[in-house]
Design a protein around this motif. Structure first.
Motif, PDB file in Angstrom:
ATOM      1  N   THR A 163       0.835  -1.203   0.000  1.00 43.65           N
ATOM      2  CA  THR A 163       0.000   0.000   0.000  1.00 43.65           C
ATOM      3  C   THR A 163       0.866   1.247   0.000  1.00 43.65           C
ATOM      4  OG1 THR A 163      -1.846  -1.107   1.118  1.00 43.65           O
ATOM      5  CG2 THR A 163      -1.739   1.294   1.304  1.00 43.65           C
ATOM      6  N   GLY A 164       1.912   1.258   0.833  1.00 47.13           N
ATOM      7  CA  GLY A 164       2.826   2.390   0.840  1.00 47.13           C
ATOM      8  C   GLY A 164       3.452   2.624  -0.518  1.00 47.13           C
ATOM      9  N   ARG A 165       3.808   1.553  -1.212  1.00 43.66           N
ATOM     10  CA  ARG A 165       4.348   1.682  -2.570  1.00 43.66           C
ATOM     11  C   ARG A 165       3.339   2.352  -3.496  1.00 43.66           C
ATOM     12  NH1 ARG A 165       9.866   0.432  -3.719  1.00 43.66           N
ATOM     13  NH2 ARG A 165      10.498  -1.312  -2.404  1.00 43.66           N
ATOM     14  N   LEU A 166       2.097   1.871  -3.435  1.00 42.79           N
ATOM     15  CA  LEU A 166       1.065   2.418  -4.318  1.00 42.79           C
ATOM     16  C   LEU A 166       0.802   3.881  -4.019  1.00 42.79           C
ATOM     17  CD1 LEU A 166      -1.059   1.803  -6.528  1.00 42.79           C
ATOM     18  CD2 LEU A 166      -2.647   1.256  -4.678  1.00 42.79           C
ATOM     19  N   LEU A 167       0.799   4.248  -2.737  1.00 41.72           N
ATOM     20  CA  LEU A 167       0.482   5.624  -2.341  1.00 41.72           C
ATOM     21  C   LEU A 167       1.695   6.546  -2.384  1.00 41.72           C
ATOM     22  CD1 LEU A 167      -1.855   4.950   0.734  1.00 41.72           C
ATOM     23  CD2 LEU A 167      -2.502   5.330  -1.661  1.00 41.72           C
ATOM     24  N   GLY A 168       2.867   6.002  -2.637  1.00 43.24           N
ATOM     25  CA  GLY A 168       4.068   6.818  -2.624  1.00 43.24           C
ATOM     26  C   GLY A 168       4.456   7.281  -1.230  1.00 43.24           C
ATOM     27  N   ASP A 169       4.139   6.475  -0.225  1.00 35.53           N
ATOM     28  CA  ASP A 169       4.422   6.803   1.170  1.00 35.53           C
ATOM     29  C   ASP A 169       5.633   5.995   1.623  1.00 35.53           C
ATOM     30  OD1 ASP A 169       4.474   7.066   3.956  1.00 35.53           O
ATOM     31  OD2 ASP A 169       2.297   7.146   4.134  1.00 35.53           O
ATOM     32  N   GLN A 170       6.820   6.611   1.523  1.00 35.68           N
ATOM     33  CA  GLN A 170       8.036   5.881   1.832  1.00 35.68           C
ATOM     34  C   GLN A 170       8.142   5.550   3.316  1.00 35.68           C
ATOM     35  OE1 GLN A 170      10.064   4.715  -0.571  1.00 35.68           O
ATOM     36  NE2 GLN A 170      11.074   3.560   1.079  1.00 35.68           N
ATOM     37  N   ALA A 171       7.592   6.403   4.168  1.00 33.02           N
ATOM     38  CA  ALA A 171       7.634   6.110   5.608  1.00 33.02           C
ATOM     39  C   ALA A 171       6.862   4.840   5.922  1.00 33.02           C
ATOM     40  CB  ALA A 171       7.074   7.289   6.400  1.00 33.02           C
ATOM     41  N   MET A 172       5.711   4.643   5.285  1.00 30.07           N
ATOM     42  CA  MET A 172       4.942   3.420   5.490  1.00 30.07           C
ATOM     43  C   MET A 172       5.705   2.217   4.959  1.00 30.07           C
ATOM     44  SD  MET A 172       1.068   2.403   4.192  1.00 30.07           S
ATOM     45  CE  MET A 172       0.360   3.943   4.814  1.00 30.07           C
ATOM     46  N   VAL A 173       6.323   2.361   3.815  1.00 27.81           N
ATOM     47  CA  VAL A 173       7.108   1.270   3.241  1.00 27.81           C
ATOM     48  C   VAL A 173       8.238   0.878   4.182  1.00 27.81           C
ATOM     49  CG1 VAL A 173       8.655   0.614   1.347  1.00 27.81           C
ATOM     50  CG2 VAL A 173       6.546   1.871   0.861  1.00 27.81           C
ATOM     51  N   ASP A 174       8.969   1.866   4.680  1.00 27.48           N
ATOM     52  CA  ASP A 174      10.112   1.582   5.554  1.00 27.48           C
ATOM     53  C   ASP A 174       9.667   0.914   6.853  1.00 27.48           C
ATOM     54  OD1 ASP A 174      11.745   2.728   3.651  1.00 27.48           O
ATOM     55  OD2 ASP A 174      11.939   4.650   4.685  1.00 27.48           O
ATOM     56  N   LEU A 175       8.572   1.400   7.430  1.00 21.56           N
ATOM     57  CA  LEU A 175       8.049   0.799   8.657  1.00 21.56           C
ATOM     58  C   LEU A 175       7.682  -0.656   8.424  1.00 21.56           C
ATOM     59  CD1 LEU A 175       5.490   2.285  11.143  1.00 21.56           C
ATOM     60  CD2 LEU A 175       5.017   0.088  10.081  1.00 21.56           C
ATOM     61  N   ALA A 176       6.994  -0.919   7.325  1.00 20.86           N
ATOM     62  CA  ALA A 176       6.540  -2.275   7.044  1.00 20.86           C
ATOM     63  C   ALA A 176       7.718  -3.201   6.752  1.00 20.86           C
ATOM     64  CB  ALA A 176       5.568  -2.263   5.866  1.00 20.86           C
ATOM     65  N   ARG A 177       8.692  -2.730   6.022  1.00 20.45           N
ATOM     66  CA  ARG A 177       9.837  -3.580   5.694  1.00 20.45           C
ATOM     67  C   ARG A 177      10.656  -3.909   6.935  1.00 20.45           C
ATOM     68  NH1 ARG A 177      10.740  -3.873   0.092  1.00 20.45           N
ATOM     69  NH2 ARG A 177      12.977  -4.246   0.321  1.00 20.45           N
ATOM     70  N   ALA A 178      10.816  -2.946   7.832  1.00 23.76           N
ATOM     71  CA  ALA A 178      11.523  -3.225   9.081  1.00 23.76           C
ATOM     72  C   ALA A 178      10.761  -4.249   9.908  1.00 23.76           C
ATOM     73  CB  ALA A 178      11.720  -1.927   9.869  1.00 23.76           C
ATOM     74  N   GLY A 179       9.441  -4.113   9.976  1.00 22.68           N
ATOM     75  CA  GLY A 179       8.636  -5.077  10.712  1.00 22.68           C
ATOM     76  C   GLY A 179       8.708  -6.459  10.103  1.00 22.68           C
ATOM     77  N   LEU A 180       8.645  -6.530   8.774  1.00 18.32           N
ATOM     78  CA  LEU A 180       8.717  -7.821   8.100  1.00 18.32           C
ATOM     79  C   LEU A 180      10.049  -8.508   8.353  1.00 18.32           C
ATOM     80  CD1 LEU A 180       7.067  -7.371   4.582  1.00 18.32           C
ATOM     81  CD2 LEU A 180       6.328  -8.872   6.437  1.00 18.32           C
ATOM     82  N   ALA A 181      11.123  -7.743   8.321  1.00 19.52           N
ATOM     83  CA  ALA A 181      12.432  -8.348   8.560  1.00 19.52           C
ATOM     84  C   ALA A 181      12.494  -8.992   9.937  1.00 19.52           C
ATOM     85  CB  ALA A 181      13.530  -7.292   8.411  1.00 19.52           C
ATOM     86  N   ASP A 182      11.919  -8.339  10.938  1.00 17.76           N
ATOM     87  CA  ASP A 182      11.921  -8.903  12.283  1.00 17.76           C
ATOM     88  C   ASP A 182      11.036 -10.143  12.360  1.00 17.76           C
ATOM     89  OD1 ASP A 182      12.619  -8.458  15.253  1.00 17.76           O
ATOM     90  OD2 ASP A 182      10.438  -8.639  15.295  1.00 17.76           O
ATOM     91  N   VAL A 183       9.861 -10.074  11.755  1.00 20.97           N
ATOM     92  CA  VAL A 183       8.938 -11.208  11.783  1.00 20.97           C
ATOM     93  C   VAL A 183       9.542 -12.421  11.087  1.00 20.97           C
ATOM     94  CG1 VAL A 183       6.740 -12.048  10.855  1.00 20.97           C
ATOM     95  CG2 VAL A 183       6.845  -9.831  11.988  1.00 20.97           C
TER      96      VAL A 183
END
Length: 349
Positions: free
Chosen positions: A163-183
Motif C-alpha cells: 500500500t505504501g508503494r502504491l500511495l508513494g508513502d516511503q515512511a509506510m514502506v520503511d516501517l513495514a519492511r523493518a517489521g517484516l524483517a523482524d517477523v
C-alpha cells in the motif's frame, strides 16, 4: 452478500454478516475484474464496497465494525484486525490502480490510506513488531491468541508495504519492511528429522540439508502450528523483500524446497492444509483458490524480477483501455498480443 444458504434462505441475518465475509465475497469478482475490466462486474464490486463502507464504518471509533448486530458472537462490539486488513488484501489494493474513473481511483486510494492508518493506530505494536488479533478482549493482545500470529502480522506488514508503494508513502514502506524483517527472522526455525514419523522423513529428506535439518516458517519453536496460508504469506513477504535485499533469497532457498516436499500433493498439484501427518484436506475456502494460487503467482513474478528476466501473464480484457498490471508489483509492460481470444502480456522490472 449472504455468507451461506440454508434451505435456500440467505444467512446469517444482515446485521450479523461480517466485514471479513463481505470482503472475501469480492475476492473472486475482484480478481476477475483485474483480468477483464468488465464494467458490469465493476458495478457489482462498487455496490458491495460502498455497502461495506457506508453500513459498517463507525464514526465514533473511526474504523470498520466487525458486524452490526447488537448481541451475539458477531456483534458490533467485536474489534477485529481482519475487519480492516481483509478489505485491503481482498480487493482494494488490487483494484484501486485499475479503476477507469480518476475520482474513483482517488477515493479508493483514500480508503486504503484510511484503513492503513486505522491498523497502525489501533492494532500495531511497534515495539514488538506485531499486530494484535483483536481488541475487544485483552487476550487479543497476547501472542498465540486468535489472529495474533506470524501469519496475520506478516500479512499486515506485507499489505502496508505494498500500500505504501502504491500511495508513494516511503515512511509506510520503511516501517513495514523493518517489521517484516523482524517477523521473518523470528519465524524461520530449524527442525530435525531424527525421530520424525515415516511420512515426514520421506518427504523432508528430499528437502533437508546435509545435517538432516530442515527449515520452516513457524508459529512455534518445534516447527508445527503453521497452516498453508501462513506459510504462503511469509514466503510472499520474503519474496518481496528479496527484490531489494538478496539475503532473503537464502531464506527462500530453505523454505521453498520444504513447501514443495510437504505441502504440494504430488498427484494433483494441490496444496494441503498443514505440513503434518496426512497434510489435511485439499480444499478450504481460502486454500487453493486464494492463498496457494497467490503463492504461485507471487513466486513466479518475483523470481523473474530477481533473475532479471521477463515474464508472461494472461488476461481477457473487454477493451483495450483496461490497464494490465503485474498483480501487486510495479513493472513495465513490454508488449502484448492477442492469442486464442486472450491477451498474452510480457512484463519486465
Amino acid at each position: 452478500m449472504a455468507t451461506y444458504l440454508e434451505d435456500g434462505r440467505p444467512g446469517p441475518a444482515p446485521e450479523a454478516r461480517t466485514t471479513q465475509s463481505l470482503a472475501y465475497a469480492l475476492l473472486g469478482p475482484g480478481f476477475l475484474y483485474y483480468l477483464t475490466g468488465d464494467p458490469e462486474l465493476l458495478d457489482f464490486i462498487v455496490a458491495v464496497k460502498d455497502h461495506i463502507f457506508s453500513r459498517y464504518w463507525s464514526d465514533e471509533r473511526q474504523e470498520l465494525r466487525w458486524a452490526n448486530a447488537a448481541t451475539g458472537d458477531d456483534s458490533r462490539d467485536r474489534r477485529e484486525l481482519v475487519a480492516q486488513l481483509d478489505q485491503i488484501n481482498a480487493y482494494l489494493l488490487l483494484l484501486a490502480p485499475l479503476l477507469p474513473d480518476p475520482d474513483q481511483r482517488d477515493a479508493w486510494r483514500g480508503d486504503l490510506r484510511r484503513l492503513a492508518d486505522v491498523i497502525l493506530r489501533d492494532d500495531h505494536d511497534p515495539a514488538r513488531h506485531r499486530f494484535h488479533g483483536y481488541l475487544h478482549d485483552p487476550r487479543g493482545r497476547q501472542w498465540g491468541e486468535r489472529h495474533n500470529d506470524f501469519g496475520h502480522t506478516g500479512k499486515a506488514y506485507w499489505m502496508l508495504e505494498r500500500t505504501g508503494r502504491l500511495l508513494g508513502d516511503q515512511a509506510m514502506v520503511d516501517l513495514a519492511r523493518a517489521g517484516l524483517a523482524d517477523v521473518l527472522s523470528a519465524a524461520l526455525v530449524p527442525c530435525h528429522l531424527r525421530g520424525a514419523p515415516p511420512w515426514q522423513r520421506t518427504a523432508m529428506a528430499r528437502a533437508a540439508a546435509a545435517d538432516s535439518t530442515y527449515w520452516v516458517w513457524s508459529n512455534q519453536p518445534d516447527g508445527l502450528g503453521i497452516a498453508w496460508w501462513e506459510w504462503a504469506e511469509l514466503d510472499q513477504a520474503a519474496m518481496t523483500l528479496a527484490l531489494d535485499q538478496p539475503r532473503w533469497l537464502a531464506a527462500l532457498d530453505l523454505t521453498l524446497p520444504v513447501w514443495f516436499a510437504t505441502m504440494v500433493d504430488p498427484a494433483t498439484g494441490a496444496v494441503v492444509a498443514f505440513p503434518g501427518a496426512g497434510g489435511g484436506p485439499l480444499a478450504h475456502q481460502w486454500q487453493n483458490g486464494y492463498h496457494a494460487a497467490e503463492h504461485a503467482l507471487v513466486g513466479y513474478i518475483t523470481a523473474a524480477m530477481v533473475g532479471g528476466e521477463s515474464w508472461r501473464l494472461y488476461y481477457a480484457p473487454v477493451n483495450d483501455r483496461h490497464p494490465l498490471r503485474a498483480y501487486f508489483f510495479e513493472a513495465e509492460l513490454e508488449h502484448r498480443r492477442l492469442q486464442d481470444g486472450r491477451v498474452e502480456a510480457w512484463f519486465h522490472r
